[in-house]
Design a protein around this motif. Structure first.
Motif, PDB file in Angstrom:
ATOM      1  N   ARG A  15       0.593  -1.277  -0.108  1.00  0.00           N
ATOM      2  CA  ARG A  15      -0.112   0.160  -0.114  1.00  0.00           C
ATOM      3  C   ARG A  15       0.967   1.188   0.024  1.00  0.00           C
ATOM      4  NH1 ARG A  15      -4.980   2.591  -0.501  1.00  0.00           N
ATOM      5  NH2 ARG A  15      -5.666   3.742   1.433  1.00  0.00           N
ATOM      6  N   ALA A  85      -0.821   3.566   5.362  1.00  0.00           N
ATOM      7  CA  ALA A  85      -1.300   2.109   4.816  1.00  0.00           C
ATOM      8  C   ALA A  85      -2.816   2.304   5.040  1.00  0.00           C
ATOM      9  CB  ALA A  85      -0.821   1.105   5.310  1.00  0.00           C
ATOM     10  N   GLY A  88      -4.347   5.786   3.366  1.00  0.00           N
ATOM     11  CA  GLY A  88      -3.757   6.207   1.822  1.00  0.00           C
ATOM     12  C   GLY A  88      -2.679   7.530   2.083  1.00  0.00           C
TER      13      GLY A  88
END
Length: 137
Positions: A15, A85, A88
């Motif tokens: 991510r 993560a 975002g």
């Protein structure tokens, strides 16, 4: 690493990969010593002042600093990687920046710094300022 922990470690690294890549390029350009941990969290130490914020900065899964080191600081910065993560990169940076603006960049009031663990991050408790009911003496 097993089960859920291994999944989270891999997910966090995946991510955060785009911003982590940029941070690694930045660290490399500034002569950092780069060390990858078993948890896929990268420590970039020995960076010159001005190439990272405050005492150190985490961008994705990459911790940029001049020489803080230590397991407590690492644990604090790893929690910031978790925040990247979960939210975002863009939302995290926007919310962190807004929170810093609202709290006048005081870590003890910043929700993201508190969630990462103030003591692990090396933040000392602020001294109370004397008011009408407090005397120094």
């Amino acid at each position: 690493m097993r089960g859920r922990s291994a999944f989270w470690t891999a997910f966090r690294a995946w991510r955060n990969l785009p911003v982590s890549t940029l941070a690694l390029l930045w660290a490399r350009a500034h002569g950092a010593t780069i060390a990858l941990g078993d948890d896929l969290f990268v420590e970039c130490s020995g960076m010159p002042r001005g190439s990272y914020g405050r005492g150190g900065t985490t961008v994705g899964n990459v911790w940029l600093h001049g020489g803080l080191g230590g397991p407590q600081r690492r644990r604090h910065e790893l929690r910031h990687a978790d925040q990247y993560a979960l939210l975002g990169a863009t939302p995290f940076l926007a919310l962190y920046g807004l929170n810093a603006l609202v709290t006048r960049n005081r870590p003890h009031h910043n929700v993201f710094e508190r969630w990462a663990g103030l003591e692990d991050g090396g933040y000392r408790h602020p001294q109370p300022t004397p008011g009408p009911g407090l005397r120094r003496g």
